[in-house]
Motif scaffolding. Structure first.
Motif, PDB file in Angstrom:
ATOM      1  N   ALA A 181      -4.771  78.808   9.781  1.00  0.00           N
ATOM      2  CA  ALA A 181      -4.470  78.039   8.094  1.00  0.00           C
ATOM      3  C   ALA A 181      -3.940  77.121   8.373  1.00  0.00           C
ATOM      4  O   ALA A 181      -3.307  76.922   8.942  1.00  0.00           O
ATOM      5  CB  ALA A 181      -4.267  79.065   7.037  1.00  0.00           C
ATOM      6  N   VAL A 182      -5.152  75.993   7.772  1.00  0.00           N
ATOM      7  CA  VAL A 182      -4.528  74.285   7.743  1.00  0.00           C
ATOM      8  C   VAL A 182      -3.803  73.720   6.230  1.00  0.00           C
ATOM      9  O   VAL A 182      -5.001  74.507   5.246  1.00  0.00           O
ATOM     10  CB  VAL A 182      -5.228  73.262   8.592  1.00  0.00           C
ATOM     11  CG1 VAL A 182      -4.331  72.326   9.123  1.00  0.00           C
ATOM     12  CG2 VAL A 182      -5.094  74.133   9.813  1.00  0.00           C
ATOM     13  N   PHE A 209      -3.411  75.131   1.391  1.00  0.00           N
ATOM     14  CA  PHE A 209      -3.979  75.025   2.096  1.00  0.00           C
ATOM     15  C   PHE A 209      -5.676  74.084   1.841  1.00  0.00           C
ATOM     16  O   PHE A 209      -6.361  74.694   1.169  1.00  0.00           O
ATOM     17  CB  PHE A 209      -4.763  76.592   2.481  1.00  0.00           C
ATOM     18  CG  PHE A 209      -3.080  77.113   2.653  1.00  0.00           C
ATOM     19  CD1 PHE A 209      -2.762  77.540   4.507  1.00  0.00           C
ATOM     20  CD2 PHE A 209      -2.819  77.492   1.990  1.00  0.00           C
ATOM     21  CE1 PHE A 209      -1.566  78.284   4.956  1.00  0.00           C
ATOM     22  CE2 PHE A 209      -1.778  78.551   2.586  1.00  0.00           C
ATOM     23  CZ  PHE A 209      -0.876  78.732   4.289  1.00  0.00           C
ATOM     24  N   THR A 210      -5.925  73.723   2.577  1.00  0.00           N
ATOM     25  CA  THR A 210      -7.190  72.927   2.917  1.00  0.00           C
ATOM     26  C   THR A 210      -8.169  73.471   3.821  1.00  0.00           C
ATOM     27  O   THR A 210      -9.506  72.976   3.516  1.00  0.00           O
ATOM     28  CB  THR A 210      -6.941  71.730   3.546  1.00  0.00           C
ATOM     29  OG1 THR A 210      -6.505  71.113   4.358  1.00  0.00           O
ATOM     30  CG2 THR A 210      -5.688  70.710   2.020  1.00  0.00           C
ATOM     31  N   LYS A 211      -8.265  73.734   5.100  1.00  0.00           N
ATOM     32  CA  LYS A 211      -9.320  74.199   5.417  1.00  0.00           C
ATOM     33  C   LYS A 211      -8.552  75.856   6.576  1.00  0.00           C
ATOM     34  O   LYS A 211      -7.266  76.106   6.901  1.00  0.00           O
ATOM     35  CB  LYS A 211      -9.722  73.229   6.456  1.00  0.00           C
ATOM     36  CG  LYS A 211      -8.995  72.858   8.089  1.00  0.00           C
ATOM     37  CD  LYS A 211      -9.438  72.147   7.958  1.00  0.00           C
ATOM     38  CE  LYS A 211      -8.417  71.367   9.598  1.00  0.00           C
ATOM     39  NZ  LYS A 211      -9.288  70.510  10.405  1.00  0.00           N
ATOM     40  N   VAL A 230     -15.531  76.698  10.784  1.00  0.00           N
ATOM     41  CA  VAL A 230     -14.218  75.407   9.756  1.00  0.00           C
ATOM     42  C   VAL A 230     -14.396  76.039   8.631  1.00  0.00           C
ATOM     43  O   VAL A 230     -16.055  75.580   8.230  1.00  0.00           O
ATOM     44  CB  VAL A 230     -13.620  74.251   9.697  1.00  0.00           C
ATOM     45  CG1 VAL A 230     -13.684  73.203   9.365  1.00  0.00           C
ATOM     46  CG2 VAL A 230     -13.779  73.751  12.064  1.00  0.00           C
ATOM     47  N   ALA A 231     -14.024  76.446   7.568  1.00  0.00           N
ATOM     48  CA  ALA A 231     -14.695  76.809   6.052  1.00  0.00           C
ATOM     49  C   ALA A 231     -13.618  76.503   5.501  1.00  0.00           C
ATOM     50  O   ALA A 231     -12.111  76.642   5.566  1.00  0.00           O
ATOM     51  CB  ALA A 231     -14.732  78.199   5.465  1.00  0.00           C
ATOM     52  N   PRO A 281      -5.048  68.178   7.887  1.00  0.00           N
ATOM     53  CA  PRO A 281      -6.043  68.998   7.197  1.00  0.00           C
ATOM     54  C   PRO A 281      -6.619  68.098   6.166  1.00  0.00           C
ATOM     55  O   PRO A 281      -6.934  66.893   5.823  1.00  0.00           O
ATOM     56  CB  PRO A 281      -4.186  69.473   5.815  1.00  0.00           C
ATOM     57  CG  PRO A 281      -3.183  69.269   6.588  1.00  0.00           C
ATOM     58  CD  PRO A 281      -3.939  68.577   7.691  1.00  0.00           C
ATOM     59  N   GLY A 282      -7.881  69.152   5.709  1.00  0.00           N
ATOM     60  CA  GLY A 282      -8.674  67.909   5.063  1.00  0.00           C
ATOM     61  C   GLY A 282     -10.246  67.827   5.565  1.00  0.00           C
ATOM     62  O   GLY A 282     -11.070  66.695   5.554  1.00  0.00           O
ATOM     63  N   GLU A 283     -10.125  67.543   7.614  1.00  0.00           N
ATOM     64  CA  GLU A 283     -10.805  66.968   8.115  1.00  0.00           C
ATOM     65  C   GLU A 283     -11.929  68.608   8.828  1.00  0.00           C
ATOM     66  O   GLU A 283     -11.295  69.121   8.650  1.00  0.00           O
ATOM     67  CB  GLU A 283     -10.179  66.643   9.309  1.00  0.00           C
ATOM     68  CG  GLU A 283      -9.422  65.087   9.018  1.00  0.00           C
ATOM     69  CD  GLU A 283      -9.229  65.303  10.465  1.00  0.00           C
ATOM     70  OE1 GLU A 283      -9.768  64.969  11.443  1.00  0.00           O
ATOM     71  OE2 GLU A 283      -8.718  63.322  10.527  1.00  0.00           O
ATOM     72  N   ASP A 284     -13.084  67.608   9.122  1.00  0.00           N
ATOM     73  CA  ASP A 284     -13.975  68.622   9.077  1.00  0.00           C
ATOM     74  C   ASP A 284     -14.544  70.095   8.035  1.00  0.00           C
ATOM     75  O   ASP A 284     -15.178  71.197   8.731  1.00  0.00           O
ATOM     76  CB  ASP A 284     -14.455  69.221  10.466  1.00  0.00           C
ATOM     77  CG  ASP A 284     -14.172  67.657  11.453  1.00  0.00           C
ATOM     78  OD1 ASP A 284     -13.107  67.935  12.332  1.00  0.00           O
ATOM     79  OD2 ASP A 284     -14.959  66.842  10.969  1.00  0.00           O
TER      80      ASP A 284
END
Length: 288
Positions: A181-182, A209-211, A230-231, A281-284
């Motif tokens: 969890a990122v 948390f972004t992804k 990745v969600a 954070p936030g990529e893909d």
């Protein structure tokens, strides 16, 4: 055989003299009370060994053999105590021993601050040793034979990244799962009050948390590094629109104690960061 409740109570006994002052202490002058407080600190805060010992003793009851790297949780201690009033009291005594040792360590040093650099040592990889947080306690009993192996929190204050990494296995060694969890992290507003009513002293991180990255490194005997999802996070925090916070309350080269926004306790030990590079954070990110 010695009943489990009695075994748990005996394990908690070494800290009994540190848990509460006597009635006569309560009615004495503040100087005496201050001396009592210093005595309490000597019980547990001369070094970190008392807290680690309390966690290790709790792990003896709460964890199965061969899973020593997994964090001890308050719920696991309660389950280990069994049913009955005496068992509940014994389990509570074990949890109180950990809480008192952690609180004494927190009182023994100045609060690490983000602004003056005294909290910079929080960057790095940390293994979770104990927590009473509900989100960690929920991992005590996973379905379908899955077992929590360890939890690592990786922090990069310079880049504003926090990553919670859970390693999950199977009792029959059928598979491995890794969940990361990122989150973006930044210094929370000064003097902000969290859900537990604690004022920010300058040691509080706000995290978003972004992804979530879920991977299956192995299924049966076959390596499966290509299985990766990745969600976007979609838990209670996201649904309620809340921003979680984390207070850094104690920090040395080897140990960190933190408190969640609801007052929950996290005790972590530093480990070598030999893992893959931190996720950004936030990529893909795809919709979950």
């Amino acid at each position: 055989l010695v009943p489990m409740w009695l075994t748990l109570l005996l394990a908690a006994a070494p800290l009994a003299r540190c848990l509460a002052p006597s009635h006569s202490m309560m009615v004495r002058q503040p100087l005496v009370i201050a001396q009592r407080r210093r005595s309490l600190l000597r019980c547990t805060a001369d070094d970190e060994s008392e807290l680690l010992k309390a966690i290790e003793q709790a792990a003896t009851f709460a964890l199965r053999k061969g899973n020593e790297a997994a964090p001890v949780t308050a719920l696991a201690i309660e389950h280990a105590g069994g049913k009955g009033r005496r068992s509940a009291r014994a389990a509570e005594a074990v949890k109180q021993r950990i809480e008192m040792a952690a609180s004494s360590l927190e009182d023994s040093r100045p609060t690490p601050l983000l602004a003056d650099g005294s909290a910079d040592g929080a960057s790095g990889a940390w293994q979770l040793r104990y927590s009473d947080a509900s989100e960690i306690a929920s991992l005590v009993k996973l379905p379908l034979g899955l077992v929590l192996r360890q939890v690592i929190q990786r922090v990069d204050l310079d880049r504003g990244i926090v990553e919670n990494r859970a390693e999950i296995g199977h009792v029959l060694r059928l598979m491995q799962q890794r969940t990361r969890a990122v989150a973006k992290a930044w210094a929370d507003e000064p003097e902000a009050v969290n859900k537990a009513g604690v004022v920010n002293l300058g040691n509080r991180l706000a995290v978003k948390f972004t992804k979530v990255v879920i991977s299956l490194p192995r299924i049966l005997v076959l390596p499966t590094p290509f299985l990766r999802i990745v969600a976007k996070p979609n838990g209670p925090t996201e649904k309620e629109g809340r921003t979680p916070t984390l207070d850094i309350t104690y920090l040395t080269e080897s140990m960190r104690i933190s408190r969640g926004g609801d007052g929950s306790l996290f005790v972590l030990s530093r480990v070598e960061d030999t893992f893959e590079p931190l996720e950004v954070p936030g990529e893909d990110v795809v919709d979950s």
